[in-house]
Design an enzyme around this catalytic site. Structure first.
Site, PDB file in Angstrom:
ATOM      1  N   GLY A  71      68.640 -24.314  51.632  1.00  0.00           N
ATOM      2  CA  GLY A  71      68.289 -25.689  51.259  1.00  0.00           C
ATOM      3  C   GLY A  71      66.817 -25.896  51.545  1.00  0.00           C
ATOM      4  O   GLY A  71      66.007 -25.014  51.310  1.00  0.00           O
ATOM      5  N   SER A  77      64.353 -26.528  54.577  1.00  0.00           N
ATOM      6  CA  SER A  77      64.395 -26.488  56.038  1.00  0.00           C
ATOM      7  C   SER A  77      63.783 -27.732  56.685  1.00  0.00           C
ATOM      8  O   SER A  77      64.274 -28.202  57.722  1.00  0.00           O
ATOM      9  CB  SER A  77      63.712 -25.224  56.556  1.00  0.00           C
ATOM     10  N   CYS A 100      68.530 -18.162  54.296  1.00  0.00           N
ATOM     11  CA  CYS A 100      67.352 -18.765  53.679  1.00  0.00           C
ATOM     12  C   CYS A 100      66.780 -19.888  54.556  1.00  0.00           C
ATOM     13  O   CYS A 100      66.210 -19.589  55.598  1.00  0.00           O
ATOM     14  CB  CYS A 100      67.698 -19.219  52.269  1.00  0.00           C
ATOM     15  N   ILE A 129      66.077 -17.490  46.330  1.00  0.00           N
ATOM     16  CA  ILE A 129      65.656 -18.765  45.727  1.00  0.00           C
ATOM     17  C   ILE A 129      64.570 -19.358  46.623  1.00  0.00           C
ATOM     18  O   ILE A 129      64.856 -19.926  47.678  1.00  0.00           O
ATOM     19  CB  ILE A 129      66.831 -19.759  45.606  1.00  0.00           C
ATOM     20  N   ARG A 130      63.328 -19.172  46.210  1.00  0.00           N
ATOM     21  CA  ARG A 130      62.189 -19.643  47.007  1.00  0.00           C
ATOM     22  C   ARG A 130      62.399 -19.333  48.501  1.00  0.00           C
ATOM     23  O   ARG A 130      62.249 -20.190  49.368  1.00  0.00           O
ATOM     24  CB  ARG A 130      61.940 -21.138  46.762  1.00  0.00           C
ATOM     25  N   HIS A 132      70.777 -15.082  49.583  1.00  0.00           N
ATOM     26  CA  HIS A 132      71.962 -15.952  49.555  1.00  0.00           C
ATOM     27  C   HIS A 132      73.245 -15.183  49.242  1.00  0.00           C
ATOM     28  O   HIS A 132      73.693 -15.174  48.092  1.00  0.00           O
ATOM     29  CB  HIS A 132      71.785 -17.022  48.479  1.00  0.00           C
ATOM     30  N   GLU A 152      76.144 -16.093  49.758  1.00  0.00           N
ATOM     31  CA  GLU A 152      77.172 -17.062  49.328  1.00  0.00           C
ATOM     32  C   GLU A 152      77.089 -17.355  47.831  1.00  0.00           C
ATOM     33  O   GLU A 152      77.987 -17.972  47.276  1.00  0.00           O
ATOM     34  CB  GLU A 152      77.053 -18.354  50.158  1.00  0.00           C
TER      35      GLU A 152
END
Ligand code: GLN
EC number: 4.3.3.6
Length: 206
Positions: free
Chosen positions: A68, A70, A100, A154-155, A190, A192
């Site tokens: 998400g 941070s 992440c 993702i970033r 990630h 998940e």
């Protein structure tokens, strides 16, 4: 305020595996928490979303810190009162898995941000380390003994230096993106968001 408390009941009573461990608390103030819950569903492991301090009850014996943002998660950890119980959980050496943004929250130091959150993972982590161009990509690498794991970024951050307490589990193009430190697992990617449950299985076995 009504706080949703979500358990799996079906698997909880029937699945012997789930009896081996308690409930995984998934930090759910922001970010990709639902995907971790879906992963644990696949494995028949009970979970509970952590949205407020009172959600962190004695049933929780492991914690997932999802991806998400941070900075947002850090603020919400404090405003919800969840920071303290999770910090105590980590300090007690109990299983914790950060993906992440979760890796960022666990790090002892960030090299491009003055914030420190749990400060538990003996590593210096760089936020948004791949920049905008390469912010999101897929690759394959090992996570320790887990071979050929699909990595989704993702970033994401990467680790710029690893202290003596942590061990490198995943490296890609010379960058460290997976760490283990005792019962802490941290990935810049990630798991998940894939179909591959192996890292979550490892986490549940800790
Ligand atoms: N870029 C985010 C951060 O710095 C992490 C991205 C993610 O969790 N997918 O907090």
């Amino acid at each position: 305020m009504v706080v949703a408390v979500e358990y799996i009941s079906k698997e909880e009573s029937e699945d012997v595996e789930s009896v081996k461990h308690g409930v995984t608390g998934i930090l759910a103030v922001q970010g990709a928490f639902a995907e971790h819950a879906a992963m644990l569903d696949k494995l028949g492991a009970p979970w509970k979303l952590l949205r407020a301090a009172e959600d962190f009850d004695e049933s929780i014996d492991r914690v997932i810190l999802p991806g998400g943002e941070s900075t947002t998660q850090g603020k919400l950890l404090h405003s919800t009162g969840l920071f303290e119980p999770i910090a105590r959980h980590i300090a007690a050496g109990k299983p914790t898995f950060g993906t992440c943004a979760g890796m960022i929250l666990l790090a002892k130091k960030l090299d491009n941000d003055s914030n420190v959150y749990f400060g538990a993972l003996d590593a210096v982590v760089r936020r948004n380390a791949y920049g905008r161009q390469l912010g999101s990509f897929a690759a394959t690498a090992d996570f320790g003994d887990i071979k050929d794991f699909p990595l989704v970024f993702i970033r994401g951050p990467f680790v710029v230096s690893v202290g003596s307490e942590a061990t490198v589990e995943t490296e890609i193009d010379g960058n460290v993106v997976g760490l283990r430190q005792g019962r802490i697992l941290a990935t810049a990617f990630h798991p998940e968001l894939t179909e591959d449950t192996r890292i979550h299985e490892l986490f549940l076995s800790l």
